[in-house]
Design a protein around this motif. Structure first.
Motif: not given
Length: 145
Positions: A106-107, A48-50, A21-22, A42-43
């Motif tokens: 994602i938190v 991307l992480g979300v 997936v990643s 970082s934003g």
């Protein structure tokens, strides 16, 4: 009920699924966001992480509710089964398992801590070696026959 799936196989299955997936999503994201730099922005890294978490949630939910196993689990000859009868987790249990595994991550800050405790839970859980996401969905990981 078949024998429980080995913890090492569970870990390798997660690594396979995570890469499946990643890696493509990261490549697509970096191509779309030509200015993206993991060290400076970082934003965008959070975004991307979300995206990865949401896509992984959908991937795992669909795979578990239709096949009872993901590509990684297929490669490791393990599957997810309902604790009460060994059936595949169709419907809500498959989606619950996917949500409890994926979405807390994602938190910011505390999401990773929950995820870590979640995946380590199976190392001391007896007798079924369940992680928190297994307990939430009333599932267990078993070897395929």
């Amino acid at each position: 009920m078949p024998p429980l799936g080995h913890r090492g196989k569970r870990l390798l299955a997660r690594i396979i699924d995570g890469l499946l997936v990643s890696v493509p999503l990261s490549i697509i994201f970096s191509a779309v966001s030509a200015r993206w730099d993991v060290y400076e922005n970082s934003g965008d890294s959070f975004t991307l992480g979300v995206i990865i978490a949401v896509v992984y949630f959908v991937y795992e939910g669909l795979m578990l509710t239709t096949r009872g196993q993901t590509v990684g689990k297929m490669a490791m000859n393990i599957r997810v089964a309902m604790l009460e009868n060994g059936a595949s987790p169709e419907g809500a249990p498959g989606w619950t398992r996917a949500a409890v595994y994926t979405l807390p991550g994602i938190v910011p800050c505390c999401g990773f801590v929950f995820w870590l405790v979640n995946v380590l839970w199976c190392t001391w859980d007896e007798p079924y070696h369940q992680c928190i996401h297994d307990k939430a969905a009333k599932t267990v990981v078993v070897a395929t026959q």
